[in-house]
Write a protein that holds these residues in place. Sequence first.
Motif, mmCIF file in Angstrom:
data_model
loop_
_atom_site.group_PDB
_atom_site.id
_atom_site.type_symbol
_atom_site.label_atom_id
_atom_site.label_comp_id
_atom_site.label_asym_id
_atom_site.label_seq_id
_atom_site.Cartn_x
_atom_site.Cartn_y
_atom_site.Cartn_z
ATOM 1 N N THR A 35 42.542 -7.040 -36.183
ATOM 2 C CA THR A 35 43.665 -6.991 -35.244
ATOM 3 C C THR A 35 43.288 -6.158 -34.022
ATOM 4 O O THR A 35 43.926 -6.254 -32.987
ATOM 5 C CB THR A 35 44.922 -6.392 -35.911
ATOM 6 N N ALA A 280 49.950 -12.912 -38.174
ATOM 7 C CA ALA A 280 48.732 -12.399 -38.811
ATOM 8 C C ALA A 280 48.970 -12.080 -40.279
ATOM 9 O O ALA A 280 48.086 -12.264 -41.121
ATOM 10 C CB ALA A 280 48.230 -11.160 -38.069
ATOM 11 N N ARG A 292 41.721 -16.867 -40.466
ATOM 12 C CA ARG A 292 42.868 -15.985 -40.185
ATOM 13 C C ARG A 292 43.221 -16.029 -38.701
ATOM 14 O O ARG A 292 44.391 -16.108 -38.326
ATOM 15 C CB ARG A 292 42.555 -14.552 -40.625
ATOM 16 N N THR A 296 46.694 -17.581 -37.136
ATOM 17 C CA THR A 296 47.546 -16.719 -36.311
ATOM 18 C C THR A 296 47.835 -17.368 -34.967
ATOM 19 O O THR A 296 48.988 -17.437 -34.524
ATOM 20 C CB THR A 296 46.874 -15.350 -36.091
#
Length: 391
Positions: A35, A280, A292, A296
């Motif tokens: 992130t 996420a 991922r 997202t």
Amino acid sequence: MRTVRQVETTRDWTDFKTVAHRIYRDDPFGLPDETIDLDRVLIDPPSSIAATRRTCAFVAYSDDEPVGRIVAIHDLNFTGYTAEPIGFFGFYEAIDDQAVADSLLDAAAQWLSGRKLASMSGPFGPSMFYSAGIVVDEVPKLPLIGMPHNPSYYANHFEKWGLVGIKDFYSYLFDDPCMIYNRPEYARHMQIFEKIRARSEITFRPMKYRSLRRDARIVQGLYNKTFTNFWGYSPLSYVEFLELLKMMLPILDRKLTLLAELHGKPVGFLMAIPDANVAASRAARFSSRWMRAAATLWHVKRRGQSPVIDGVRVDMLFVDPECPDKAVASLLIMELSQRMRDRGYTRVEAAPVLDDSPWMKGSVLTRVEHTPHRTYRIYNCDLSTIPGGSS
């Protein structure tokens, strides 16, 4: 046996990243390290940024298993501007073991002291402009996009070692983006705002992708003019702001990046960032980092078709202090709230708001009965009081 090692090799950096996975693997609100782009922000930043920041990362091991990490940060831009010998620490993660916490904080303190710095503040990741503080609320929540998330015991780790909280900041949640204007008791305020809008010559436009570099320089300039007297300020470089903007670009809703102009001159900026952390968290079930990321972005780009992204984080309100129109901040907030409503966002969280921040408390929060939704804290210690922390 517990040891702390300085990060030097690719394998060391792998262990550094592994710590976060260990800490958050059973946390329903924990998100993967990607992130924030650790490679770009910390491990291999652009040379122009690396030239203004010295860092040293450490990993704590228990029987060769990585159980904690920390980064000591000497921000040359900050110390050069403020002339204050303050070092920072950040990227802290550790199991709930005070001995591990002590060894990591000792290592960071000793490294900073060796660079003739007198105190240590943090956590920062790696500066206040990116991420700052730890969450000190007791109620677990999914982290807001771009804001910290951590186990509740981190505050205890810091305080037992000798760190003292020096600055709190907050987020404020509004379940309706226009609730601060639509309540009956604010009808009079709305009338005043509409009159101000009618006579104001302020115009608004979104940031333009085709002229992103030019607009980034405009926003960077407004930031540096606005925050000169704010706590913890040091000038933000164009390169660093552009880097952060590039990282956020995939999830931004361009219509919610507002530049205010007066007679064609930029005088203010306000941005709302779609809260992609909700997406996420849905994508965290995939084992592949690329899956991922793709999952997202699928939710982010399908805003309107996908109900997942229903909220935004409001951040970065800059107003040129020399602007003759003193209503710019209020007009920006009104304009942004209407755009959020029109684009279907139903949840708004404003963060970070410093405990003594004049713009949010003065222009908005004093008009609504509202308490902080989350509380974050920054810590500090005098290195001369820490055993082994003074050279």
